[in-house]
Scaffold this motif. Structure first.
Motif, PDB file in Angstrom:
ATOM      1  N   ILE A  66       0.855  -1.189   0.000  1.00 24.24           N
ATOM      2  CA  ILE A  66       0.000   0.000   0.000  1.00 24.24           C
ATOM      3  C   ILE A  66       0.888   1.234   0.000  1.00 24.24           C
ATOM      4  O   ILE A  66       1.795   1.358   0.833  1.00 24.24           O
ATOM      5  CB  ILE A  66      -0.931   0.012   1.233  1.00 24.24           C
ATOM      6  CG1 ILE A  66      -1.864  -1.208   1.198  1.00 24.24           C
ATOM      7  CG2 ILE A  66      -1.735   1.311   1.280  1.00 24.24           C
ATOM      8  CD1 ILE A  66      -2.628  -1.436   2.483  1.00 24.24           C
ATOM      9  N   ILE A  67       0.635   2.142  -0.922  1.00 26.47           N
ATOM     10  CA  ILE A  67       1.391   3.388  -0.992  1.00 26.47           C
ATOM     11  C   ILE A  67       0.423   4.552  -0.789  1.00 26.47           C
ATOM     12  O   ILE A  67      -0.565   4.687  -1.520  1.00 26.47           O
ATOM     13  CB  ILE A  67       2.115   3.542  -2.343  1.00 26.47           C
ATOM     14  CG1 ILE A  67       3.071   2.361  -2.573  1.00 26.47           C
ATOM     15  CG2 ILE A  67       2.886   4.861  -2.388  1.00 26.47           C
ATOM     16  CD1 ILE A  67       3.771   2.385  -3.931  1.00 26.47           C
ATOM     17  N   LEU A  68       0.702   5.366   0.231  1.00 28.37           N
ATOM     18  CA  LEU A  68      -0.117   6.533   0.515  1.00 28.37           C
ATOM     19  C   LEU A  68       0.651   7.796   0.144  1.00 28.37           C
ATOM     20  O   LEU A  68       1.879   7.846   0.269  1.00 28.37           O
ATOM     21  CB  LEU A  68      -0.488   6.579   2.006  1.00 28.37           C
ATOM     22  CG  LEU A  68      -1.247   5.385   2.582  1.00 28.37           C
ATOM     23  CD1 LEU A  68      -1.591   5.639   4.045  1.00 28.37           C
ATOM     24  CD2 LEU A  68      -2.501   5.086   1.779  1.00 28.37           C
ATOM     25  N   PRO A  69      -0.067   8.827  -0.312  1.00 31.72           N
ATOM     26  CA  PRO A  69       0.619  10.083  -0.662  1.00 31.72           C
ATOM     27  C   PRO A  69       1.175  10.780   0.577  1.00 31.72           C
ATOM     28  O   PRO A  69       0.743  10.500   1.713  1.00 31.72           O
ATOM     29  CB  PRO A  69      -0.488  10.911  -1.316  1.00 31.72           C
ATOM     30  CG  PRO A  69      -1.760  10.367  -0.751  1.00 31.72           C
ATOM     31  CD  PRO A  69      -1.522   8.903  -0.544  1.00 31.72           C
ATOM     32  N   GLY A  70       2.109  11.674   0.365  1.00 29.47           N
ATOM     33  CA  GLY A  70       2.718  12.393   1.475  1.00 29.47           C
ATOM     34  C   GLY A  70       1.691  13.140   2.312  1.00 29.47           C
ATOM     35  O   GLY A  70       0.827  13.832   1.775  1.00 29.47           O
ATOM     36  N   THR A 126      -2.025   9.372   6.446  1.00 26.76           N
ATOM     37  CA  THR A 126      -1.807   8.178   7.250  1.00 26.76           C
ATOM     38  C   THR A 126      -3.137   7.463   7.427  1.00 26.76           C
ATOM     39  O   THR A 126      -4.200   7.979   7.064  1.00 26.76           O
ATOM     40  CB  THR A 126      -1.222   8.521   8.630  1.00 26.76           C
ATOM     41  OG1 THR A 126      -2.143   9.379   9.333  1.00 26.76           O
ATOM     42  CG2 THR A 126       0.111   9.236   8.498  1.00 26.76           C
ATOM     43  N   GLY A 127      -3.091   6.270   7.992  1.00 23.11           N
ATOM     44  CA  GLY A 127      -4.336   5.542   8.194  1.00 23.11           C
ATOM     45  C   GLY A 127      -4.108   4.190   8.796  1.00 23.11           C
ATOM     46  O   GLY A 127      -3.145   3.974   9.549  1.00 23.11           O
ATOM     47  N   LYS A 128      -4.998   3.247   8.453  1.00 24.44           N
ATOM     48  CA  LYS A 128      -4.890   1.897   8.996  1.00 24.44           C
ATOM     49  C   LYS A 128      -5.398   0.888   7.986  1.00 24.44           C
ATOM     50  O   LYS A 128      -6.304   1.169   7.191  1.00 24.44           O
ATOM     51  CB  LYS A 128      -5.660   1.784  10.312  1.00 24.44           C
ATOM     52  CG  LYS A 128      -7.134   2.150  10.210  1.00 24.44           C
ATOM     53  CD  LYS A 128      -7.798   2.191  11.584  1.00 24.44           C
ATOM     54  CE  LYS A 128      -9.256   2.635  11.476  1.00 24.44           C
ATOM     55  NZ  LYS A 128      -9.917   2.707  12.797  1.00 24.44           N
ATOM     56  N   LEU A 129      -4.802  -0.281   8.032  1.00 26.48           N
ATOM     57  CA  LEU A 129      -5.243  -1.439   7.266  1.00 26.48           C
ATOM     58  C   LEU A 129      -5.939  -2.383   8.230  1.00 26.48           C
ATOM     59  O   LEU A 129      -5.386  -2.702   9.290  1.00 26.48           O
ATOM     60  CB  LEU A 129      -4.048  -2.131   6.611  1.00 26.48           C
ATOM     61  CG  LEU A 129      -4.283  -3.535   6.030  1.00 26.48           C
ATOM     62  CD1 LEU A 129      -5.215  -3.473   4.829  1.00 26.48           C
ATOM     63  CD2 LEU A 129      -2.953  -4.203   5.656  1.00 26.48           C
ATOM     64  N   LEU A 164      -0.806   2.525   8.974  1.00 24.64           N
ATOM     65  CA  LEU A 164      -0.243   2.881   7.677  1.00 24.64           C
ATOM     66  C   LEU A 164       0.388   4.268   7.765  1.00 24.64           C
ATOM     67  O   LEU A 164      -0.229   5.208   8.272  1.00 24.64           O
ATOM     68  CB  LEU A 164      -1.329   2.896   6.597  1.00 24.64           C
ATOM     69  CG  LEU A 164      -2.067   1.580   6.324  1.00 24.64           C
ATOM     70  CD1 LEU A 164      -3.237   1.824   5.366  1.00 24.64           C
ATOM     71  CD2 LEU A 164      -1.122   0.535   5.753  1.00 24.64           C
ATOM     72  N   LYS A 165       1.588   4.392   7.279  1.00 20.21           N
ATOM     73  CA  LYS A 165       2.265   5.692   7.197  1.00 20.21           C
ATOM     74  C   LYS A 165       2.212   6.187   5.759  1.00 20.21           C
ATOM     75  O   LYS A 165       1.875   5.419   4.841  1.00 20.21           O
ATOM     76  CB  LYS A 165       3.710   5.567   7.656  1.00 20.21           C
ATOM     77  CG  LYS A 165       4.576   4.673   6.758  1.00 20.21           C
ATOM     78  CD  LYS A 165       5.988   4.548   7.293  1.00 20.21           C
ATOM     79  CE  LYS A 165       6.910   3.792   6.322  1.00 20.21           C
ATOM     80  NZ  LYS A 165       6.452   2.443   6.000  1.00 20.21           N
ATOM     81  N   ASP A 166       2.536   7.457   5.544  1.00 20.12           N
ATOM     82  CA  ASP A 166       2.615   7.903   4.155  1.00 20.12           C
ATOM     83  C   ASP A 166       3.822   7.246   3.496  1.00 20.12           C
ATOM     84  O   ASP A 166       4.795   6.881   4.141  1.00 20.12           O
ATOM     85  CB  ASP A 166       2.670   9.416   4.054  1.00 20.12           C
ATOM     86  CG  ASP A 166       3.861  10.044   4.757  1.00 20.12           C
ATOM     87  OD1 ASP A 166       4.691   9.304   5.320  1.00 20.12           O
ATOM     88  OD2 ASP A 166       3.966  11.276   4.751  1.00 20.12           O
ATOM     89  N   GLY A 167       3.716   7.030   2.191  1.00 18.69           N
ATOM     90  CA  GLY A 167       4.753   6.289   1.488  1.00 18.69           C
ATOM     91  C   GLY A 167       4.425   4.813   1.418  1.00 18.69           C
ATOM     92  O   GLY A 167       3.258   4.399   1.467  1.00 18.69           O
ATOM     93  N   LEU A 168       5.452   3.988   1.307  1.00 17.08           N
ATOM     94  CA  LEU A 168       5.297   2.550   1.097  1.00 17.08           C
ATOM     95  C   LEU A 168       5.016   1.809   2.405  1.00 17.08           C
ATOM     96  O   LEU A 168       5.691   2.007   3.415  1.00 17.08           O
ATOM     97  CB  LEU A 168       6.563   1.980   0.456  1.00 17.08           C
ATOM     98  CG  LEU A 168       6.607   0.461   0.236  1.00 17.08           C
ATOM     99  CD1 LEU A 168       5.490   0.016  -0.715  1.00 17.08           C
ATOM    100  CD2 LEU A 168       7.977   0.050  -0.293  1.00 17.08           C
ATOM    101  N   ASN A 169       3.995   0.937   2.375  1.00 13.35           N
ATOM    102  CA  ASN A 169       3.673   0.042   3.490  1.00 13.35           C
ATOM    103  C   ASN A 169       3.556  -1.372   2.922  1.00 13.35           C
ATOM    104  O   ASN A 169       2.816  -1.588   1.952  1.00 13.35           O
ATOM    105  CB  ASN A 169       2.335   0.421   4.137  1.00 13.35           C
ATOM    106  CG  ASN A 169       2.321   1.830   4.689  1.00 13.35           C
ATOM    107  OD1 ASN A 169       2.542   2.049   5.868  1.00 13.35           O
ATOM    108  ND2 ASN A 169       2.030   2.815   3.822  1.00 13.35           N
TER     109      ASN A 169
END
Length: 478
Positions: free
Chosen positions: A449-453, A456-459, A468-473
């Motif tokens: 999962i890749i989030l934009p800068g 943040t969130g959660k899986l 989940l952090k921004d960037g690659l997870n």
């Protein structure tokens, strides 16, 4: 007669709109005065003393400039075909406003536009038509406290449940966009609408008789699309829909500091749910009936009940399973399956949504290139609300949803059904959300999962939560 397979035209009669042009013998170019949407065109030419030479025939495509930015690739090829037909449907139903259909009414209805706005924001990231629709509907508020069913239009049709869906549409935008100034202006209208409905609550704690056309879903066993209990009072569907909508309104009222209003409406919502459960819940069937006499049951009302949080987690799953398997329930058409699928998602049965796509696959087998209003024998062959699988794939199958107002955080709760892989992306105000899921039977599954800068969130997967952090997870989960 019946329409049949849309790819079979030989030996059939063409009916519909037509234009008549009268050539005068000179070199002329003819065009209609307004847009024409078509699958086939029939030219009937009658000449007199002189022959007519047709030098060219062509069409110019016009629509709102929606751009497809989302991607949804999976191990099931039929879903790609549904995606393509759905996107074609969505594009044809968007011009200067959303339109229910590009052939007949060409009107921006609230019930249709709510779904169309979600598709626009999820697939294209473009929220301009959504904002325009919300503003138009707000401007249609009538002195008694309800919106028109569609606007802009010269008619004055009132569909009370559409006024409730209008509030839900505002809440959708509230969750997907950080745009407080825009949303805040609608708070007085939201309260105005809710007060109209509150004034209709009867002594038994459910909604009493309701005026106007209370359309829920056409093409069903509901008379004229309206569930039982409208004219005489005691409609479980409308009572629960009101409670569900109040809960969405409370989110916004609290956010903007209207705490007393939020508390006031909370008591109404709680009372509606408690009284409807007491009067309409059948303990043997474990379903909510349409009215206290418990004669009719539907997918519609039980889906809204799940979304309104009427059941505990255990009973929620039981009701959701019955919605899937009990064919004695009034069945939802393509449109209302939007709400059925959201209910399955909430109950943790979103994996079933992929199986339910057979309805759309069968339409493609019948030669459809866009999705119709209700089914094979619908009048309209292109209806925006039936394109909701585009949203379902991203929101339910991939599980991508805002977890706080303004989409400032994201929750990803995939329910991929029997798909062995998913590669998808969707636009976000901060950039792009990408998701890559490789499902392996009886072994660990790989999530990328890749989030934009800044996002943040959660899986959430199999009842476990991962930050989940921004960037690659990346996760390998069993």
């Amino acid at each position: 007669g019946q329409k049949g397979n849309r790819s079979e035209w030989k030996g059939k009669e063409m009916k519909g709109y037509y234009d008549v042009f009268l050539p005068d013998g000179g070199l002329r170019q003819f065009e209609p005065l307004w847009i024409r949407t078509f699958r086939y065109v029939k030219l009937t030419i009658e000449t007199k003393e002189e022959a007519l030479n047709v030098l060219d025939f062509y069409n110019i495509y016009t629509a709102y400039p929606l751009q497809q930015k989302a991607i949804f690739n999976t191990s099931d090829d039929r879903l790609a075909k549904i995606w393509d037909a759905g996107w074609r449907t969505a594009r044809l139903c968007a011009l200067e406003t959303y339109m229910d259909c590009p052939y007949y009414e060409q009107l921006q209805y609230i019930g249709d536009s709510r779904i169309q706005a979600l598709i626009s924001m999820y697939v294209s990231g473009d929220d301009r038509l959504a904002k325009n629709a919300i503003s138009q509907f707000y401007n249609s508020l009538q002195p008694m406290g309800l919106t028109k069913s569609s606007h802009p239009s010269d008619g004055n049709q009132i569909i009370p449940p559409f006024s409730l869906l209008f509030i839900n549409m505002i809440h959708d935008y509230f969750m997907l966009r950080d745009d407080s100034i825009f949303i805040k202006q609608f708070i007085p209208g939201i309260k105005f609408i809710l007060e109209w409905f509150a004034s209709k609550i009867a002594d038994n704690g459910m909604l009493g008789p309701l005026p106007y056309w209370n359309h829920i879903d056409g093409g069903t066993l509901f008379k004229n699309g309206s569930p039982p209990g409208i004219s005489e009072g005691g409609s479980a569907h409308m009572s629960i829909l009101l409670a569900y909508t109040i809960d969405k309104a409370i989110d916004m009222l609290n956010f903007f500091g209207h705490l007393c209003d939020a508390a006031y409406f909370k008591t109404i919502s709680t009372s509606l749910k408690e009284n409807t459960l007491e009067l309409c819940y059948n303990k043997e069937k474990r379903l909510i009936a349409e009215t206290p006499d418990k004669r009719m049951y539907s997918q519609h009302t039980n889906s809204i009940a799940i979304l309104a949080g009427m059941f505990d987690e255990r009973d929620e799953k039981i009701v959701a399973q019955k919605i899937i398997t009990d064919t004695t329930l009034v069945q939802a058409t393509l449109y209302f399956n939007f709400y059925v699928f959201q209910a399955l998602k909430k109950a943790g049965l979103g994996n079933e949504v992929i199986n339910k796509m057979n309805k759309w696959s069968e339409l493609l087998d019948q030669g459809f290139t866009t999705f119709p209003e209700h089914g094979v024998n619908s009048r309209s062959d292109c209806h925006g609300w039936s394109a909701h699988p585009l949203y379902d794939f991203l929101n339910i199958t991939c599980g991508i949803a805002p977890s706080s107002p303004g989409f400032k955080t994201v929750e990803i709760r995939p329910q991929p059904g029997n798909l062995s892989f998913i590669k998808a992306s969707m636009p976000h105000p901060l950039g792009e959300i990408l998701i890559d899921i490789q499902e392996r039977k009886n072994t660990a599954s790989h999530f990328k999962i890749i989030l934009p800068g800044g996002l943040t969130g959660k899986l959430i997967y199999k009842q476990n939560t991962y930050l989940l952090k921004d960037g690659l997870n990346e996760f390998i989960l069993e």
